[in-house]
Design an enzyme around this catalytic site. Sequence first.
Site, mmCIF file in Angstrom:
data_model
loop_
_atom_site.group_PDB
_atom_site.id
_atom_site.type_symbol
_atom_site.label_atom_id
_atom_site.label_comp_id
_atom_site.label_asym_id
_atom_site.label_seq_id
_atom_site.Cartn_x
_atom_site.Cartn_y
_atom_site.Cartn_z
ATOM 1 N N GLU A 157 0.815 -1.209 0.000
ATOM 2 C CA GLU A 157 0.000 0.000 0.000
ATOM 3 C C GLU A 157 0.853 1.265 0.000
ATOM 4 O OE1 GLU A 157 -2.804 -3.125 0.765
ATOM 5 O OE2 GLU A 157 -0.850 -2.696 1.656
ATOM 6 N N HIS A 196 -9.888 -5.987 10.228
ATOM 7 C CA HIS A 196 -10.555 -5.735 8.953
ATOM 8 C C HIS A 196 -11.901 -5.031 9.134
ATOM 9 C CE1 HIS A 196 -7.816 -9.106 8.249
ATOM 10 N NE2 HIS A 196 -7.788 -8.745 6.984
#
Length: 343
Positions: free
Chosen positions: A73, A142
């Site tokens: 990322e 998450h």
Amino acid sequence: LQPRRGIRLSAPAAIQVTVRDALNQALDEELERDERVFLLGEEVAQYDGAYKISRGLWKKYGDKRVIDTPISEMGFTGIAVGAAMAGLRPVCEFMTFNFSMQAIDQVINSAAKTCYMSAGSIAVPIVFRGPNGASAGVAAQHSQCFAAWYGHCPGLKVVSPWSSEDAKGLLKASIRDDNPVVMLENELLYGVPFEMSEEAQSKDFVVPIGKAKIEKQGTHVTLVSHSRPVGHCLEAAAVLAKEGVECEVINLRTIRPMDIETVEASVVKTNHLVTVEGGWPQFGVGAEICARIMEGSAFNYLDAPAVRVTGADVPMPYAKILEDNCIPQVKDIIFAVKKTLNI
């Protein structure tokens, strides 16, 4: 079915479209409209996207416009921000916004602050998008809602769609905006069909950033929410309507800049306020709304303290029964409404 001579059969004004397909349409239309737009992220190209949002786009636009990246990322977000500074209009997908923490320096220190620090000479027209908040059974790493995190930061615009029209219109507006925009979607909404008006089916359709939408008119209490909990608010409102309580339901759509004027006007009418969000309570979106109402003239119209309905103040558990108790449910909203109305 053949129409009689001289009679035209018009197409139905509205159709059912899932949020997934609405996002796919928006990406397709903007990639076609502007050659500076490109999409990058993990599995967005050959695999058609982890959630199939980018289905068919790689085959249509090729490797230069739809780019698979390594699982890094920080790396691909930095590439996207640099490309935006150089004049392109990247759409940077995070497989979940929890993973945007790996790239937070690029999002905040590079994208959000550059226009200000360059005295307006360097624009960063970029969209960071992907699923945000709790899904189902994916545990704490998450399941976090980042609306309050990114909504805290000047230099960013932050949008949070609920319906298919929200998703399509806000994504198109975000891609066309000259500022960095964080688009917080919800994985559990991707497969949900919503009615899409004839207007929203147009390639020119956009939803203005910074403008809330009143999903249901009411007179007794204002419910303010964003993303998936908007649906819960509407369900709660339907139950309460049978008991004679008419809720006004506001879909924020944008977290920053926040359309507090629409909320204030509603509070002036209903005299009661309940905020609903999936995120944690401390320093949350609901906390900001309550503070803004308290600081403004609408405070004088409140007949009871504002009430917040939020996620539980714990990291998300994995077990389903615990997860359900950590996420606001319809019954929690009904309880909060009755509490603020003292019924």
